[in-house]
Scaffold this active site. Structure first.
Site, PDB file in Angstrom:
ATOM      1  N   GLY A 208      68.972  -7.754 -26.764  1.00  0.00           N
ATOM      2  CA  GLY A 208      67.863  -6.802 -26.650  1.00  0.00           C
ATOM      3  C   GLY A 208      66.782  -7.332 -25.732  1.00  0.00           C
ATOM      4  N   ASN A 209      65.632  -6.673 -25.726  1.00  0.00           N
ATOM      5  CA  ASN A 209      64.497  -7.162 -24.941  1.00  0.00           C
ATOM      6  C   ASN A 209      63.206  -6.812 -25.664  1.00  0.00           C
ATOM      7  OD1 ASN A 209      63.418  -4.520 -23.871  1.00  0.00           O
ATOM      8  ND2 ASN A 209      65.523  -4.414 -23.115  1.00  0.00           N
ATOM      9  N   ARG A 210      62.081  -7.164 -25.061  1.00  0.00           N
ATOM     10  CA  ARG A 210      60.803  -7.075 -25.776  1.00  0.00           C
ATOM     11  C   ARG A 210      60.106  -5.714 -25.670  1.00  0.00           C
ATOM     12  NH1 ARG A 210      59.094 -12.220 -27.131  1.00  0.00           N
ATOM     13  NH2 ARG A 210      60.267 -13.861 -26.091  1.00  0.00           N
TER      14      ARG A 210
END
Ligand code: PMT
Length: 399
Positions: A208-210
């Protein structure tokens, strides 16, 4: 959007009347002029003084006192209204409105106003489900009233069912949506993406990412408030579900691609604020991967490039989160993905980019126009992007 708007907040006699204080407070804080009209029975559930202190305005409870106490005509509020919202609305109020009865200040105002009227019913589940109430609501809907369906849950009677006043945020969102109908995006269909896609490694883990989704949600809400019909395609976020738009929940880049292709089939513009994963595991393990080996190698493959691959005659707006050569890198993406506008997002500043409520961006369009914006709230950034979208849509229409 609520600034300088006159919102008539009607309150009727229901246990949920106390929630009207929260509605009045949020509307007032957003800059609206809130004129509260309470029925006589509403005053038994919440003191008019509370509403008076929250709104800083006189509260109307009696049609005959009105002229003398506040020296205004009894239809003056109806004429001044930009929108009338009645929350909570009891079965009795709904029946009187459906029958065209105007026997108190609230029903007189509804009959006399040309502003849109919103009703948020709250009552016992049997009363709500009774065909008389349902017929009355259908009649009012057919006459152009907006009905905010009540929520399911524990009711004052102790029963569980449909009849609780809808969430305050849903009521405020509906008021904004109704006020936005005449906005500069009225009649336009917008598709907005938000959040970070999640590419599964196994049933419990993902890449995932932020991205928090805040930027995309702000754009979707701003477009709704300006009158657009909005579809929000969102990866998982912890943000509340926005009101007044279609929300499509997806997890992966491949699912986002499919949802975007479907939603853009009739769109005027696509704004991709989502942080789409560039790579995904070649295949996701069916069972949870055991931590038995000292190391693990994942084979990754490219995800589909949604912006590049999506087809159709609509404006394409992309984002580029950049940490160096911000404008040059963003320009390259604009060219490569054949975009109309790219929003170059400076992620070197802690107050800008992923997760925070503010953002610092540069808007670059295909004609080479570059607009450097200062640090703004994501909602302000959203409106500045939409200003450009409105401009380009008008230009396209003239061609
Ligand atoms: O969600 P927040 O916490 O509010 O943060 C907002 C944000 C920083 C995520 C947002 O403002 C932002 O910059 N989003 C784009 C992130 C990015 O770096 O995108 P990119 O450079 O990988 O891609 C460029 C454009 O192509 C983007 O519009 C992206 O949505 C799109 N893209 C990317 C990859 C892919 N496979 N398909 C795409 O369509």
């Amino acid at each position: 959007m609520l600034a300088n708007k006159t919102v008539i907040l009607g309150i009727t006699g229901s246990l949920a009347a106390y929630k009207a204080a929260d509605i009045a407070s949020k509307l007032t804080q957003a800059g609206a002029r809130v004129e509260v009209i309470m029925t006589e029975s509403a005053t038994r559930f919440i003191a008019p003084l509370t509403l008076r202190n929250i709104t800083g305005r006189p509260v109307v409870t009696d049609m005959f006192e009105l002229a003398s106490e506040f020296s205004i005509e009894h239809v003056a509020l109806a004429e001044a209204a930009d929108v009338v919202a009645i929350a909570p609305a009891t079965a009795s109020l709904i029946a009187r409105l459906a029958a065209g009865i105007s026997d108190d200040m609230l029903t007189v105002t509804v009959l006399a106003t040309k502003a849109p009227v919103i009703l948020a019913p709250a009552m016992n589940v049997n009363m709500f489900e009774n065909s008389i109430t349902q017929d009355n609501l259908a009649k009012l809907k057919a006459r152009g009233f907006t009905i905010i369906d009540p929520a399911y849950g524990r009711l004052a009677s102790g029963k569980i069912g449909l009849g609780r006043l809808a969430d305050v945020d849903k009521i405020i969102g509906t008021i904004k949506q109704v006020l936005g109908r005449g906005g500069d995006l009225a009649g336009k269909r917008m598709v907005v993406t938000a959040g970070g896609t999640q590419e599964p490694i196994d049933p419990v883990r993902h890449i995932g990412n932020r991205s928090s989704g805040k930027m995309g949600y702000a754009i979707a809400e701003a477009a709704r408030d300006r009158g657009a019909t909005v579809t929000l395609v969102t990866a998982p976020t912890s943000l509340p579900e926005p009101v007044g738009m279609e929300v499509v929940h997806i997890e992966t880049a491949a699912q986002m691609k499919e949802a975007v292709a479907e939603a853009t089939s009739q769109a005027d513009a696509l704004i991709m604020a989502a942080a789409v994963a560039d790579y995904q595991p070649k295949s996701a393990a069916k069972a949870k991967i055991k931590k038995e080996t000292p190391s693990l190698t994942l084979e990754l493959i490219r995800t589909p490039d949604i912006l590049t691959e999506v087809k159709g005659d609509f404006l394409k707006v992309g984002f580029a989160a950049e940490s160096e050569d911000i404008v040059a890198n963003a320009r390259q993406k604009l060219e490569k993905k054949q975009l109309d506008i790219i929003v170059a997002n400076d992620i070197t500043d802690a107050d800008s980019g992923f997760g925070v409520d503010t953002n610092k961006v540069t808007l670059i369009d295909r004609d080479g126009k570059v607009e450097n914006l200062p640090l703004l709230t994501k909602r302000e950034v959203a409106d500045r992007i939409l200003d450009r979208v409105v401009e380009l849509l008008a230009k396209k229409a003239r061609r």
